[in-house]
Each structure stands twice: as structure tokens, then as C-alpha cells.
Scaffold this active site. Structure first.
Site, PDB file in Angstrom:
ATOM      1  N   ARG A 251       0.803  -1.069  -0.130  1.00  0.00           N
ATOM      2  CA  ARG A 251      -0.056  -0.025  -0.156  1.00  0.00           C
ATOM      3  C   ARG A 251       0.918   1.461  -0.161  1.00  0.00           C
ATOM      4  O   ARG A 251       1.773   1.192   0.644  1.00  0.00           O
ATOM      5  CB  ARG A 251      -0.919   0.179   1.280  1.00  0.00           C
ATOM      6  CG  ARG A 251      -1.871  -1.064   1.219  1.00  0.00           C
ATOM      7  CD  ARG A 251      -3.064  -0.810  -0.157  1.00  0.00           C
ATOM      8  NE  ARG A 251      -4.347  -1.662  -0.127  1.00  0.00           N
ATOM      9  CZ  ARG A 251      -4.114  -2.597  -1.131  1.00  0.00           C
ATOM     10  NH1 ARG A 251      -2.982  -2.817  -1.976  1.00  0.00           N
ATOM     11  NH2 ARG A 251      -5.277  -3.387  -0.737  1.00  0.00           N
TER      12      ARG A 251
ATOM     13  N   HIS B  65       0.260  -0.741 -10.392  1.00  0.00           N
ATOM     14  CA  HIS B  65      -0.439  -1.191  -9.502  1.00  0.00           C
ATOM     15  C   HIS B  65      -1.044  -2.817 -10.197  1.00  0.00           C
ATOM     16  O   HIS B  65      -2.040  -3.113 -10.188  1.00  0.00           O
ATOM     17  CB  HIS B  65      -1.729  -0.704  -9.087  1.00  0.00           C
ATOM     18  CG  HIS B  65      -2.269  -1.140  -7.950  1.00  0.00           C
ATOM     19  ND1 HIS B  65      -2.852  -0.334  -7.090  1.00  0.00           N
ATOM     20  CD2 HIS B  65      -2.523  -2.433  -7.331  1.00  0.00           C
ATOM     21  CE1 HIS B  65      -3.457  -0.799  -5.780  1.00  0.00           C
ATOM     22  NE2 HIS B  65      -3.198  -2.295  -6.388  1.00  0.00           N
TER      23      HIS B  65
END
Length: 310
Positions: A225, A273
Site C-alpha cells: 500500500r 499497481h
């Protein structure tokens, strides 16, 4: 009749409208209605992603569980309208994808591949890398994904340390926990992999102080994250060589803005991502199993601890 509301981005519906019924049938669940549009009072389960339309869970008074398609739940766990059980996604496809991404980038930095791929300038530089056994790797976050990555790296003979907020043990891994354990886990590490959830307790876990614990020139991988890293501290550590390279897959703002200094920094690799993607075939099996459990009155899998945030 089991009524399932699908609340995720439109492009996900195109694949799940086939994959999910097939998985439900394999799990022995019949008489199912799967739709993107059901009266809230009729919904038994919500298959959920934060980028879907459902934001207020209050009208879903009959709903037995909210079944996330994402591993991370930080954007929904604090929703005060969500009183139903929330289950995060843990599936084999997600796990295998993460293992492949982490292992590939660890080997890239361990072997110094960039020097040869990007540095063919006519200079003969016979600099052999150390063996894996001489390069300690620390994984921050030893849940399902972290342990799978740790096992893969151990199989290649990397010494692996793992850190978690609470005490854990795992064969072949030196496990640490708590504030004191964090310093011990990072001290002298030549590579760090971030696989923690984003919570107030983990924000900026890599900062000026913790980055200084690493072996000079260590590499950082963040497929976890974005808020786990203090961006300014990492850039400063890169500029002085305390960190040799950072491969970053997740960011505080996504897509990463074009003007962000990570894009232009020579010692940063940005990936968009993609470290691990939820695969419809395997994730549908997890969703179907949880629905089977709900209909049978059995405990759900992977229920989120609201207090811990994951």
C-alpha cells in the site's frame, strides 16, 4: 432463492457474470439470482469492490455478508453503515501473482540485472553478485501473501526475516513483532518487501529512522500500500545511496501523477499497481465458498477484524 448483488466496476461485471455462476454451481448453490440491480431489501450477499456503486450499506437489511473482491479493505472498513460481516479476498491467483512479482523483482536487484540490461556501454565489468544466502531480505507483513513470498524466497536460499504487529511464527523465517521487533527485522536488511495493510498504525512505517536501519544500498519493493512509505524520506534515502533502488507498485494517489518525482528518479521503478490482480476464476471460487458457508450456517472465511482494520 439466493440473491447476490454485484457491486464493482462495470468492466468486472463482464467477466464475473460468467465466472461467478459457474463457481456457485460447482459449490452446489442453485436457485441463484446474480445481478447489478436488486432491491436492497432482497439482497442476501453483496459481491463488492470499492469502485462499485454501493457506498451506503444501511438499506441491505437482509444481507448476510459483504464479500470483497479486493485484498485491501482500508477504504471501506471504516464505513459506519457497514454492519454486516466483511470478508476480504484471499485466493490462490492473487497469492501466486504476488509471489511471481516479488520473486522476479528481488532477483532483478539481487543479480544486478539493470547494470547489464541498461548499461551496455562497452565497458567490461566482471562484478559477480553475492549468493542468495548472503543477502538477507525482510518482509514487513507476514499474512497470507507475505508468508507465500517468504517461502518462495527461502526456497532460493535467501535468509528471510518477517515482521508483523502481533507475534507470529513460521518455519524457516525469523519472525519479529512490535516496535522493538521492527528495528531488529530491518537492521542490516539488504532488501525489504512491504506487504502490510494500510492502517493508521502502519502509515509511514518506512521513514527516516527505519530506512537508516537498512544496509547501505538496500532495495525496497512496495507491492502493498502506498501510505506505508514516507515518500520524502525515501527520496532522500535514494539520493544519498542509503537505498539503492525502489520498485514501487502502489502509491498514495493513483494513477501516480505525471509530475511526481518518482517518475524521473533514476533509482526508482514505477509499476502501475499490477503486482497482483484478482483473477475472476479463482476469486469466484472463494466468493462461492463463502456463500455456501453462509447458507449452511458455517463461519465465513477471511472475516475482517474491524478493530485492526484488516
Amino acid at each position: 432463492m439466493v440473491n447476490i448483488l454485484f457491486s464493482a466496476h462495470d468492466d468486472r461485471w463482464e467477466v464475473y457474470k460468467t465466472a461467478l455462476p459457474e463457481a456457485l454451481a460447482e459449490a452446489g448453490i442453485e436457485n441463484v439470482t446474480l445481478s447489478r440491480d436488486l432491491p436492497p431489501a432482497d439482497v442476501d450477499y453483496i459481491v463488492f469492490a470499492p469502485n462499485g456503486p454501493v457506498k451506503n450499506f444501511s438499506p441491505y437489511t437482509r444481507c448476510k455478508a459483504v464479500l470483497s473482491l479486493w485484498a485491501g479493505v482500508e477504504t471501506v472498513v471504516g464505513n459506519q453503515t457497514l454492519t454486516q460481516p466483511l470478508c476480504r479476498m484471499v485466493d490462490d491467483g492473487l497469492k501466486q501473482g504476488m509471489v511471481e512479482w516479488v520473486t522476479g523483482h528481488v532477483l532483478r536487484h539481487h543479480l544486478g540485472m539493470d547494470r547489464h540490461i541498461l548499461g551496455q556501454n562497452g565497458e567490461w565489468r566482471p562484478e559477480a553478485p553475492p549468493l542468495a544466502k548472503d543477502r538477507p531480505i525482510t518482509i514487513l507483513g507476514i499474512g497470507e501473501l507475505g508468508l507465500a513470498c517468504a517461502d518462495a524466497l527461502r526456497a532460493l536460499n535467501f535468509p528471510v526475516r518477517g515482521w508483523s504487529r502481533s507475534e507470529k511464527t513460521h518455519p524457516g523465517i525469523d519472525c519479529f513483532h512490535g516496535e522493538d521487533g521492527l528495528t531488529k527485522a530491518l537492521t542490516g536488511a539488504q532488501g525489504v518487501v512491504l506487504l502490510l495493510p494500510a492502517t493508521p498504525a502502519t502509515e509511514n512505517i518506512l521513514n527516516d529512522r527505519t530506512l537508516a536501519c537498512l544496509a547501505p544500498g538496500a532495495f525496497i519493493l512496495n507491492p502493498g500500500r502506498g501510505p506505508l512509505i514516507d515518500d520524502a524520506a525515501l527520496l532522500a534515502a535514494l539520493d544519498i545511496g542509503q537505498v539503492g533502488h525502489a520498485t514501487l507498485d502502489v502509491f498514495r494517489v493513483e494513477p501516480l501523477p505525471a509530475e511526481h518525482p518518482y517518475w524521473a528518479h533514476p533509482q526508482v521503478t514505477v509499476t502501475p499497481h499490477i503486482a497482483s490482480e484478482t483473477r475472476p476464476d479463482t476469486s469466484s471460487q472463494v466468493v462461492a465458498e463463502n456463500i455456501r458457508r453462509g447458507e449452511a450456517g458455517e463461519p465465513f472465511l477471511f472475516v475482517v477484524d474491524r478493530g485492526a482494520g484488516y
